[in-house]
Structure formats: C-alpha cells, structure tokens
Design an enzyme around this catalytic site. Structure first.
Site, PDB file in Angstrom:
ATOM      1  N   ARG A  33     -15.201 -73.073  44.197  1.00 49.87           N
ATOM      2  CA  ARG A  33     -13.886 -72.739  43.655  1.00 49.87           C
ATOM      3  C   ARG A  33     -13.830 -73.206  42.203  1.00 49.87           C
ATOM      4  O   ARG A  33     -13.687 -74.396  41.911  1.00 49.87           O
ATOM      5  CB  ARG A  33     -12.790 -73.424  44.477  1.00 49.87           C
ATOM      6  CG  ARG A  33     -11.376 -73.086  44.009  1.00 49.87           C
ATOM      7  CD  ARG A  33     -10.353 -73.971  44.700  1.00 49.87           C
ATOM      8  NE  ARG A  33     -10.134 -73.614  46.085  1.00 49.87           N
ATOM      9  CZ  ARG A  33      -9.478 -74.384  46.958  1.00 49.87           C
ATOM     10  NH1 ARG A  33      -9.025 -75.566  46.589  1.00 49.87           N
ATOM     11  NH2 ARG A  33      -9.301 -73.988  48.205  1.00 49.87           N
ATOM     12  N   SER A 102      -6.847 -66.345  52.963  1.00 55.48           N
ATOM     13  CA  SER A 102      -5.940 -67.463  53.233  1.00 55.48           C
ATOM     14  C   SER A 102      -4.665 -66.958  53.891  1.00 55.48           C
ATOM     15  O   SER A 102      -4.134 -65.906  53.517  1.00 55.48           O
ATOM     16  CB  SER A 102      -5.552 -68.169  51.931  1.00 55.48           C
ATOM     17  OG  SER A 102      -6.678 -68.752  51.321  1.00 55.48           O
ATOM     18  N   LYS A 131      -3.715 -79.411  45.800  1.00 58.57           N
ATOM     19  CA  LYS A 131      -3.210 -78.109  45.369  1.00 58.57           C
ATOM     20  C   LYS A 131      -1.717 -78.089  45.617  1.00 58.57           C
ATOM     21  O   LYS A 131      -1.255 -78.476  46.685  1.00 58.57           O
ATOM     22  CB  LYS A 131      -3.911 -77.019  46.192  1.00 58.57           C
ATOM     23  CG  LYS A 131      -3.761 -75.618  45.649  1.00 58.57           C
ATOM     24  CD  LYS A 131      -4.629 -74.683  46.482  1.00 58.57           C
ATOM     25  CE  LYS A 131      -4.475 -73.253  46.016  1.00 58.57           C
ATOM     26  NZ  LYS A 131      -5.236 -72.318  46.847  1.00 58.57           N
TER      27      LYS A 131
END
Length: 203
Positions: A33, A102, A131
C-alpha cells in the site's frame, strides 16, 4: 481450516523492503500500500516489491493502482469502494489479475458481491489508528454475519486493529485470511511475528 487465499496471514506494508523481509520469513500473501509517491518512484517501488515477491514465492497484492498492476502483471489488486467508480474491472479480469474489495457495511458488501470479486475484506474489526475511518469497529460477530451472507465459497479477509492474539478469533469466525499493518511492520521482530502469526492462525 484450509484457506481459499494464498495464506491465512496477510501483512499490509508500506515499502518493498517489507516484501523482502516478511517474504523471506514465510509470509506468502502481502499487500503493498503506497501513497503520495511520484509516478517514477511508485513504479520503481512496485517493481522492487514484485522482484522480492518472485524470490520468495509471495502472492503480491497492489493497493489501488490497477493500471500499473495490469502493466506489470501483479498477482492481485485491492480495490476500495471509492475506486470501484473508476477501476476497469473488465480490463483487470482480461489481464487475469485477481482483485479484492473493501467493505464496511451491508450496502458496500452487496455492491462488492455484484461484481464478483476474488475476495471481500471486512473492517475495521477492532479500532484502528492507522487510518482515519468513518466506520466504527465491526467486531468478530460481523465476520460471522458476512460469512453467512457471502456463503462458503467466497474468500473473506478480516482487517483493522488485529493483533496476533486476536487473529485466531477472526479465523474461527469465518475469515480465510487476517490482515494487519502495525503488528508486522511496527514490531521489534517482524520476521518473528510472521512465524507466530502463522502458528496462531493454524486453528
């Protein structure tokens, strides 16, 4: 249980060096990521991660950058709900690249299932500070619910606030693979964590 994904553990990392380190330690399913990089640096880091993945028999997942994944022949792409608006799933499938999506709500799950992904991810299972999330902790019971909804054949990934100690409860609730960031890359012994996680998830 036998995972329908490459491994029951799924480290999420922010630099290709982690693919090298964790792959050498036995991780076989790793998401890269990368955020806010210049295109040339981004491409170079993805190639570096891909080379490390090849050396260690890792199935590499690239977060978001589906065009680059197609260009380089990455194994998997992970797509967020917002990216579903722009990702060309036909191109991704034509390139024979697997993709996961997701989900954080029933609406998002139904949207994900409507495009037949190769796995769905649910999170955050526990609170996460890595996050900024508009969604509260889902809890292990939501994993059980997702498993009932998606049926026995769709792979399910748990993510968000998961530690080695919490991981087995996710597997027991129906997750095929358990993803984490901090418990690997912020550990004083990342390689040891891979071994411990693999042991913990063989339930």
């Amino acid at each position: 249980m036998t995972s329908r994904l490459p491994s029951p553990i799924y480290p999420v990392v922010d630099h290709p060096r982690w693919v090298e380190r964790l792959g050498a330690a036995g991780a076989r399913f790793i998401q890269l990521r990368l955020k806010n990089l210049d295109p040339e640096i981004l491409r170079a880091q993805v190639i570096e991660a891909q080379e490390a993945a090849t050396r260690h028999n890792v199935r590499l997942v690239l977060n978001d950058y589906w065009q680059l994944a197609i260009e380089l022949g990455i194994d998997y792409i992970h797509i967020g709900q917002e990216d579903l608006d722009t990702a060309d799933l036909d191109q991704i499938r034509a390139a024979r690249i697997a993709f996961g999506i997701s989900t954080h709500s029933h609406e998002e799950l139904q949207r994900a299932l409507s495009v037949s992904p190769d796995y769905v991810a649910l999170g955050p299972i526990w609170e996460t500070k890595l996050k900024k999330m508009i969604w509260g902790p889902q809890g292990v019971e939501r994993l059980r619910e997702w498993r009932k909804i998606i049926g026995p054949d769709m792979p399910l990934v748990a993510i968000g606030g998961i530690t080695r100690e919490r991981a087995p409860s996710c597997i027991a609730a129906g997750a095929d693979s358990v993803a984490a960031v901090s418990d690997f890359i912020a550990s004083p012994d990342p390689e040891g964590q891979v071994k411990h996680w693999l042991e913990a998830c063989q339930i």
